[in-house]
Every structure is written in structure tokens, then in C-alpha cells.
Design a protein around this motif. Structure first.
Motif, PDB file in Angstrom:
ATOM      1  N   UNK A 183       0.723  -1.176  -0.071  1.00  0.00           N
ATOM      2  CA  UNK A 183       0.050   0.254  -0.187  1.00  0.00           C
ATOM      3  C   UNK A 183       0.906   1.199  -0.058  1.00  0.00           C
ATOM      4  N   UNK A 184       0.238   2.422  -0.285  1.00  0.00           N
ATOM      5  CA  UNK A 184       0.916   3.604  -0.506  1.00  0.00           C
ATOM      6  C   UNK A 184       1.507   3.915   0.981  1.00  0.00           C
ATOM      7  N   UNK A 185       0.740   3.605   2.092  1.00  0.00           N
ATOM      8  CA  UNK A 185       1.337   4.092   3.402  1.00  0.00           C
ATOM      9  C   UNK A 185       2.680   3.520   3.621  1.00  0.00           C
ATOM     10  N   UNK A 186       3.202   2.254   2.766  1.00  0.00           N
ATOM     11  CA  UNK A 186       4.285   1.823   3.033  1.00  0.00           C
ATOM     12  C   UNK A 186       5.576   2.392   2.129  1.00  0.00           C
ATOM     13  N   UNK A 187       5.209   3.461   1.484  1.00  0.00           N
ATOM     14  CA  UNK A 187       6.164   4.077   0.643  1.00  0.00           C
ATOM     15  C   UNK A 187       7.414   4.921   1.484  1.00  0.00           C
ATOM     16  N   UNK A 188       8.689   4.927   1.065  1.00  0.00           N
ATOM     17  CA  UNK A 188       9.653   5.350   1.736  1.00  0.00           C
ATOM     18  C   UNK A 188      10.592   6.037   0.984  1.00  0.00           C
ATOM     19  N   UNK A 189      11.122   6.955   1.443  1.00  0.00           N
ATOM     20  CA  UNK A 189      12.614   7.434   0.770  1.00  0.00           C
ATOM     21  C   UNK A 189      13.691   7.446   1.837  1.00  0.00           C
ATOM     22  N   UNK A 190      14.923   6.909   1.045  1.00  0.00           N
ATOM     23  CA  UNK A 190      16.086   6.888   1.724  1.00  0.00           C
ATOM     24  C   UNK A 190      17.285   7.822   1.456  1.00  0.00           C
ATOM     25  N   UNK A 191      17.727   8.557   2.314  1.00  0.00           N
ATOM     26  CA  UNK A 191      18.836   9.658   2.130  1.00  0.00           C
ATOM     27  C   UNK A 191      20.022   9.217   2.610  1.00  0.00           C
ATOM     28  N   UNK A 192      21.279   9.627   2.142  1.00  0.00           N
ATOM     29  CA  UNK A 192      22.533   9.175   2.805  1.00  0.00           C
ATOM     30  C   UNK A 192      22.843  10.687   3.483  1.00  0.00           C
ATOM     31  N   UNK A 193      22.736  10.688   5.144  1.00  0.00           N
ATOM     32  CA  UNK A 193      22.733  11.807   5.684  1.00  0.00           C
ATOM     33  C   UNK A 193      21.824  11.957   7.069  1.00  0.00           C
ATOM     34  N   UNK A 194      21.899  12.942   7.623  1.00  0.00           N
ATOM     35  CA  UNK A 194      21.007  12.888   9.070  1.00  0.00           C
ATOM     36  C   UNK A 194      19.776  13.652   8.619  1.00  0.00           C
TER      37      UNK A 194
END
Length: 461
Positions: A183-194
């Protein structure tokens, strides 16, 4: 241990004599033991009956509720849609298309020999904007994966081999990052950094790295009701199961379909009939059990005479009360109408019968009346069963408790008799032992007197 007092002087078999006397002395204790045996058999039978009546109470209580007889079936015109109908479902049908299925987001990094940052600091941003920082133990891809998997961010990481670095020959790996829920609620974005770097816009998005890609986007499942009409309406779900399209109906989609699917909900008369039959079968099981325990057995004793042995419930008022209360609950008219109108009847032998055809005709003619009648009968049976089997105040429960208390008292008496009989045996053994001593003394005196008389006779001569 008893004394060996068999008569050396008297010639009496005093052991057998004492045993015979003790058998007579032990008659009261033997009667007590027989009573304990009979009561234990009765308690066991009554406990089995209580278990059956308690199970009937549970079944009848469920049947008496609207959900117990509000049974429907849900069928679909497509193999890609399955559905089940529960309480609250109503007859009808609905057309819809399956636009898409729910899926979890899957993202992969580019090929790496090790994580480019020292130490690896990552920030995951969830669909609702929540941020969470993760710091790995080292720059190895395995440690980065482990840090993600234990961080509780709703993302699982898997290290996947990606060949060898052509310039150094070192092993290359990709990290596959998968949302743990669809589902859309499980979407994520991962960043390198704080998180601060993310907020400042200075953190690098994982997807900006060379070779990184989003394999699959997070999305909700979606169906469109009345597709192609002015009333078209979309409904989404984070999983492939929809539970709020129709009341009481849960449907699961497994394949998209632009062709309309028809979902049909209908009353399940067969299942309702099975509920009624189960209630009747449970009642008959109890009546049969009571009849078996009421049965009188005949036999032949050692002398060839006829013996008659009553069953555990023969003449028992509690067992009669169980039969009476349950029979009344199931046979009493419903608003002046006999339960036989709905296929539930009692024979002259006390057996409950269920006529499926008669019930089918009644429910077809007036579904609400037939279901209400079944609920009424079930409710009365539940009330009677609870009065009988309640674990605190039930009639059967109280009877069992009373019998168990009586058995405890009888066993106490039996123990007292053990002590009493042991004392009695000791007394008898001492009595017969003393008898032997007295006889021996008399025998010695007799021998002495005989000797003295023989001496006098010799002197006279």
C-alpha cells in the motif's frame, strides 16, 4: 505385621479364624468402599454429562444471536476475486472492475563494494513524513543491511551479489530495500545523511546514486464500482482485501480486470439448516447419554440366580431434571406455533428430530420468521443449559460438588476404619496368643499332676 499365632498347643488354625472374624468386623468398611466406588462412577458420568451440556450451552448461545443465523454466501464471476460473507451481509449483487493490486515498494542501490560514507549514516522518510536516522557499525554492505533490518523503519534490506568490480576485482553488492507492508502508506525514501541534512536539502537521495533504481512503487489496490457510468466510484485498500465495499462482506482481489466482475451475496439456507441440525444433534447426544446411563443390566450370579444392576443415573433426579428442562426448552411452542412447523419435533421416545425439507420450506416462505424461531429455540436451550451447567451455580455442578464432598467424607471414614480394624486384629492376635500360653501352662500343670499321681500310685504299691 500380624503375629503368627497358629495354635501350637491348641491345634487351632488361629490365623484363618482371626481372618474370618476380621472379615465380619470389616463389613461396615466394605460397605463404605462400595459406596465410594458407586459414587465415583456416578461423579465421572455426571462430569461427562456436564461437559456435554456446557458445550450445548455455548452452541445454543451462538445460535441465538443474530450472527448465528445471519448466514450468507458470496460468489464472484471472476477467478481473480474471492469473497466471504459474514454477519451483517445482505442479499444483493455489485459490479466493479479491478484496476490494480496492492504492492510494496522495492528499491535497489547501485553496485557497491562498500558503503561510500564513513560511517554510514542513513535517514528513512516514511510516507507520512516521519524521519528516522540509522547508523551502521561499519561501511560493509552486510553491516548496513543489518542496521536497516533492526531499526524498525518498516523496511527490510537484502544484500544481493552484483558481480565483480572490473577495475579492482572486488565483489560488488546491491542492497534491495523492500517495504514490509503493501500500500501507499508503506512508501519510503532513503537519504544518505542525517534528518537535519534532509531538512536542509543537502542529503543525497539514494535514487540519485549511479545504478540505483525503484523496482516497484508502493501502491494501494483499487477497484471501481459501476465503471463506465456517471456513478463510477473508486475504492482503495492498502492490501488486496476489501472489507468495506459491502456490509459484512470481505473480498480479496488477485488479478486486475478491466472486464466488470459481479459479486453476488445470497442467504445461505443450507448453512442455516446445518446450524439447526447441529443444535438438534447436540441435544440428542445428551439424551442418548442419559438413557445409556439409566439402563439396567441383568446378569447371573455364582449360584445361578439373576442379578439386576442399575446404571449410574438409574433413579437419579438430577439426570431427570436435565432431560426435562432441555426437552421443555426445545418443544415449547413459539408464539403459539409448534417448533415442528420449522422441522424441529420430539418423538414419543424423547428423541428430537430435524426435518431439513420442512425447515427449507419454512425459511423459503418466511426467512425472518424461520430464523427468529430457530433463535428462540436456541435461546431457551441456552438458558436451560446454563442453569444446569454453570460452573458456579449449575444444578449439575452443585450435584457433582456434593457427591465429591460425600466421597471425601466416606474416604475419611474408611481411613478411620483402617486404624480401628488394625487395633481389632492386634487384640485378637494377643487374645489367641494368650490362650496358647494359658493352654501351655495348663498342659504343664496337667503333666506335673499326672507325674505326681503316678508317683503316689507307685509308693502305695
Amino acid at each position: 505385621m500380624g503375629m503368627a499365632v497358629d495354635g501350637l498347643i491348641s491345634g487351632l488354625d488361629t490365623t484363618s479364624l482371626i481372618n474370618s472374624l476380621m472379615q465380619a468386623e470389616a463389613i461396615p468398611q466394605t460397605l463404605l468402599k462400595s459406596k465410594v466406588t458407586d459414587s465415583t462412577t456416578y461423579i465421572t458420568a455426571m462430569q461427562a454429562l456436564n461437559t456435554k451440556v456446557a458445550a450445548l450451552a455455548d452452541l445454543a448461545t451462538k445460535t441465538s444471536k443474530p450472527a448465528g443465523v445471519d448466514l450468507h454466501t458470496a460468489t464472484s464471476s471472476s477467478a481473480g476475486v474471492t469473497a466471504t460473507a459474514g454477519p451483517g451481509a445482505t442479499d444483493g449483487n455489485l459490479d466493479f472492475t479491478v484496476d490494480r493490486l496492492a504492492q510494496a515498494q522495492v528499491t535497489v542501490t547501485g553496485p557497491l563494494t562498500q558503503w561510500p560514507d564513513q560511517p554510514p549514516v542513513l535517514t528513512f522518510v516514511a510516507a507520512d513524513g516521519t524521519m528516522k536516522q540509522i547508523t551502521a557499525a561499519s561501511s560493509s554492505i552486510a553491516d548496513v543491511a543489518a542496521a536497516i533490518n533492526t531499526a524498525g523503519v518498516g523496511v527490510s534490506a537484502t544484500r544481493v551479489s552484483a558481480g565483480l568490480d572490473p577495475s579492482t576485482g572486488q565483489p560488488l553488492y546491491r542492497l534491495q530495500l523492500s517495504s514490509t507492508k503493501t500500500g501507499a502508506a508503506g512508501a519510503f525514501t532513503m537519504y544518505r545523511g542525517t534528518p537535519a541534512d534532509v531538512t536542509a536539502g543537502t542529503a543525497a537521495n539514494l535514487l540519485s546514486d549511479p545504478g540505483a533504481a525503484q523496482v516497484r512503487a508502493a501502491q494501494d489496490a483499487q477497484v471501481t464500482l459501476w465503471a463506465g457510468t456517471g456513478a463510477a466510484q473508486t475504492v482503495t485498500s492498502s492490501t488486496n482485501t476489501f472489507s468495506d465495499v459491502l456490509p459484512g462482506v470481505s473480498m480479496t482481489v488477485t488479478a486486475a480486470s478491466a472486464t466488470p466482475v459481479t459479486l453476488t451475496v445470497a442467504r445461505n439456507d443450507s448453512a442455516i439448516s446445518d446450524v439447526a441440525n447441529s443444535l438438534v444433534s447436540s441435544l440428542n447426544d445428551i439424551f442418548t447419554f442419559i438413557n445409556q446411563k439409566n439402563a439396567v443390566a441383568t446378569g447371573t450370579d455364582s449360584a445361578g440366580g439373576t442379578t439386576v444392576t442399575g446404571g449410574a443415573f438409574t433413579g437419579d433426579s438430577t439426570a431427570r431434571d436435565v432431560t426435562s428442562k432441555l426437552a421443555s426448552a426445545v418443544s415449547t411452542p413459539i408464539n403459539g406455533i409448534s417448533p415442528s412447523t420449522y422441522g424441529i419435533s420430539m418423538t414419543s421416545t424423547g428423541e428430537i428430530t430435524f426435518d431439513k425439507d420442512k425447515f427449507a420450506a419454512a425459511i423459503a416462505a418466511d426467512p425472518d420468521a424461520a430464523k427468529a424461531a430457530l433463535q428462540t429455540v436456541a435461546g431457551r436451550v441456552a438458558d436451560a443449559s446454563n442453569v444446569l451447567s454453570d460452573k458456579f451455580s449449575g444444578i449439575i455442578t452443585s450435584k457433582i460438588n456434593g457427591e465429591q464432598s460425600m466421597v471425601k467424607g466416606l474416604n475419611d471414614q474408611i481411613l478411620e476404619w483402617d486404624s480401628r480394624l488394625a487395633d481389632r486384629r492386634t487384640t485378637l492376635e494377643h487374645t489367641y496368643s494368650n490362650l496358647e500360653v494359658q493352654l501351655q501352662q495348663l498342659q504343664s500343670q496337667s503333666s506335673w499332676l499326672t507325674g505326681q499321681l503316678s508317683g503316689l500310685s507307685s509308693g502305695s504299691a
